[in-house]
Write an enzyme that holds these catalytic residues in place. Structure first.
Site, PDB file in Angstrom:
ATOM      1  N   HIS A  96       6.443 150.510 113.701  1.00  0.00           N
ATOM      2  CA  HIS A  96       7.555 149.749 113.097  1.00  0.00           C
ATOM      3  C   HIS A  96       8.636 150.666 112.827  1.00  0.00           C
ATOM      4  O   HIS A  96       9.837 150.345 113.084  1.00  0.00           O
ATOM      5  CB  HIS A  96       7.183 148.989 112.119  1.00  0.00           C
TER       6      HIS A  96
ATOM      7  N   GLN B 196       8.100  95.036  93.403  1.00  0.00           N
ATOM      8  CA  GLN B 196       7.267  96.108  93.870  1.00  0.00           C
ATOM      9  C   GLN B 196       5.526  95.375  93.872  1.00  0.00           C
ATOM     10  O   GLN B 196       4.812  95.724  94.577  1.00  0.00           O
ATOM     11  CB  GLN B 196       7.069  97.209  93.030  1.00  0.00           C
TER      12      GLN B 196
ATOM     13  N   HIS C 263       4.046  93.967  96.946  1.00  0.00           N
ATOM     14  CA  HIS C 263       3.670  94.696  97.988  1.00  0.00           C
ATOM     15  C   HIS C 263       1.998  94.749  98.150  1.00  0.00           C
ATOM     16  O   HIS C 263       1.656  94.601  99.230  1.00  0.00           O
ATOM     17  CB  HIS C 263       4.092  96.099  98.025  1.00  0.00           C
TER      18      HIS C 263
ATOM     19  N   GLU D  52       8.418 106.692  91.917  1.00  0.00           N
ATOM     20  CA  GLU D  52       8.769 106.535  93.230  1.00  0.00           C
ATOM     21  C   GLU D  52      10.287 105.863  92.976  1.00  0.00           C
ATOM     22  O   GLU D  52      11.247 106.421  93.784  1.00  0.00           O
ATOM     23  CB  GLU D  52       8.061 105.424  94.207  1.00  0.00           C
ATOM     24  N   HIS D  53      10.296 104.792  92.596  1.00  0.00           N
ATOM     25  CA  HIS D  53      11.605 104.155  92.163  1.00  0.00           C
ATOM     26  C   HIS D  53      11.717 104.028  90.752  1.00  0.00           C
ATOM     27  O   HIS D  53      10.958 103.607  89.993  1.00  0.00           O
ATOM     28  CB  HIS D  53      11.598 102.676  92.647  1.00  0.00           C
TER      29      HIS D  53
HETATM   30  N1  HSO Z   1       9.293  99.097  98.537  1.00  0.00           N
HETATM   31  C1  HSO Z   1       8.605  99.600  99.810  1.00  0.00           C
HETATM   32  C2  HSO Z   1       9.636  99.469 101.087  1.00  0.00           C
HETATM   33  C3  HSO Z   1       9.769  98.029 101.427  1.00  0.00           C
HETATM   34  N2  HSO Z   1      10.046  96.949 100.616  1.00  0.00           N
HETATM   35  C4  HSO Z   1       9.731  97.475 102.732  1.00  0.00           C
HETATM   36  C5  HSO Z   1      10.291  96.043 101.192  1.00  0.00           C
HETATM   37  N3  HSO Z   1      10.221  96.392 102.584  1.00  0.00           N
HETATM   38  C6  HSO Z   1       8.459 101.044  99.634  1.00  0.00           C
HETATM   39  O1  HSO Z   1       8.391 101.687  98.602  1.00  0.00           O
HETATM   40 ZN    ZN Z   2       9.710  97.106  98.419  1.00  0.00          ZN
END
Ligand code: HSO
Ligand code: ZN
Length: 434
Positions: A423, A262, A265, A330-331
């Site tokens: 009514h 994560q 990202h 979220e996860h």
């Molecule tokens: N973890 C991301 C989604 C994603 N991961 C896209 C890899 N590609 C959404 O929380």
């Molecule tokens: Zn992801």
């Protein structure tokens, strides 16, 4: 090496520290709001001309005419033929699994008939037209195209319109191929707030849609907020998050890599590990330090872990569970011996990954459930994107003559109580058998 925050639930300041860790300022920049409001206004007033101007200004290419903003579907099919076979197979398989899961989410219409013959029910209808925003650049994920588009098509959305920015005219072939597989109906090479405005209000070339979904940068998120009401929106997503609860028996390299997955990202992503085994936290830290230098996105991971990551020591599994419900991640990975028993105690999480073998990454791509999930603690009140987000409900009422009389007795009393005589009379006229 990243200096990851260490917290302990026994610390008297733990709750304050946790609040500080979770704090996330979502879209609230007034300068951005102002800029976005201007763009939306321009698109409403000048339509295609504004879209062409913004595209040349922000994406660095000049459309020859507004029609040039649309990509022919043949261009998607061409991308599908051009991508490597292994990518094609993986996208096909992922799409099939996402579809199979989504099929089960479809809401069904229902009806029932009361003793006096009155029928009541709920009719489900797909949205007519949906817009899907796909970001350009480094956050252009073909997997996200599948996750947004497949449930819309399973719901029965007649026209799915994708917009994607094409900086300097560049197109991402995998994104186009995913759009072809998912059955996207039309694609426009548009991005930013101007794309959201075009979808919400329509221009000469871009048809107005009923709902806009998909992730985007702060301009896109701000624009989605601004057009909400004119159209529906899915959610305004914050940075990715993962919370792992581990009993100390999973290979620490696996857990370190899940945290990285994560963190890679973006710098604002949040990766947190909670364990009730103090020595285990040290082992995971050692894995992080050993594995990080070899990672392609080591810088992003390091920044994310340092600024928003944490290793938390809990008293025991129940204590860790309380932390998880407080975070509403979220996860959530439950890397423990009996994940099902633990999952039963989880009240707030976008997606729950149960057991040591269930890497969150599997869910990101191809397990089947959607990867568009509530972030920033919104799992307290919202749910994963699904087929139901592309369906709406209409109530059905069909009164029998006897049912009309029965209901009129109550309706007219309530209407008179509200001082609404028309009514009352309207109900009574049908209720009067003579
Ligand atoms: N973890 C991301 C989604 C994603 N991961 C896209 C890899 N590609 C959404 O929380
Ligand atoms: Zn992801």
């Amino acid at each position: 090496m990243p200096k990851i925050q260490r917290l302990s639930t026994t610390d008297p300041d733990f709750n304050t520290q946790l609040d500080a860790l979770l704090a996330w300022d979502s879209v609230s920049d007034s300068a951005v709001r102002q800029r976005v409001a201007e763009i939306i206004e321009q698109v409403r007033q000048r339509g295609d001309a504004a879209l062409c101007d913004y595209t040349s200004r922000f994406d660095g290419w000049q459309p020859t005419s507004a029609a040039a903003l649309e990509l022919p579907l043949e261009r998607l099919r061409q991308a599908l033929r051009a991508i490597p076979a292994a990518q094609r197979e993986a996208l096909d398989l992922a799409a099939a699994r996402i579809r199979a899961y989504a099929e089960r989410q479809r809401l069904q219409s229902w009806e029932y008939i009361e003793a006096d013959g009155t029928l009541l029910g709920q009719k489900i209808t797909p949205l007519d037209r949906v817009g899907l925003y796909v970001p350009g650049g480094k956050a252009a994920y073909p997997s996200s195209v599948l996750m947004n588009a497949v449930p819309a098509k399973v719901a029965g959305v007649a026209e799915l319109i994708m917009v994607v920015p094409t900086p300097r005219g560049e197109l991402n072939e995998l994104v186009l191929a995913a759009a072809a597989i998912a059955g996207v109906d039309r694609v426009f090479a548009l991005g930013g707030a101007q794309a959201i405005a075009a979808l919400a209000y329509g221009t000469e070339t871009v048809p107005a849609v009923d709902k806009v979904v998909g992730p985007g940068n702060i301009y896109v998120a701000t624009a989605k907020r601004a057009v909400f009401g004119q159209v529906g929106i899915d959610m305004v997503a914050g940075p990715s998050e993962i919370l792992i609860l581990c009993d100390g028996q999973t290979d620490p390299d696996w857990i370190a890599m899940d945290l990285f997955s994560q963190a890679e990202h973006d710098e604002d992503a949040q990766s947190i590990l909670v364990s009730w085994d103090a020595a285990y936290l040290e082992r995971v830290l050692a894995s992080i330090e050993r594995l990080l230098p070899g990672m392609e996105r080591a810088d992003t991971i390091a920044t994310s872990l340092t600024s928003r990551g944490a290793l938390i020591l809990a008293r025991d599994q129940d204590d860790a569970t309380r932390v998880a419900n407080r975070i509403a991640p979220e996860h959530l990975e439950l890397s423990v011996a009996d994940p099902q028993a633990l999952a039963a105690k989880i009240r707030h999480a976008g997606a729950i990954f149960m057991g040591r073998h269930t890497a969150e990454a599997l869910g990101d791509y191809c397990a089947g459930p959607n990867h568009v999930l509530p972030t920033s603690r919104t799992a307290r009140f919202s749910s994963p994107l699904g087929v139901y987000d592309f369906q709406k409900r209409s109530s059905l009422i069909m009164a029998s003559p006897a049912g009309a009389a029965n209901l009129a007795a109550t309706a007219s009393k309530l209407a008179r109580g509200e001082g609404l005589t028309a009514h009352a009379r309207s109900a009574e006229l049908r209720g009067d058998p003579g």
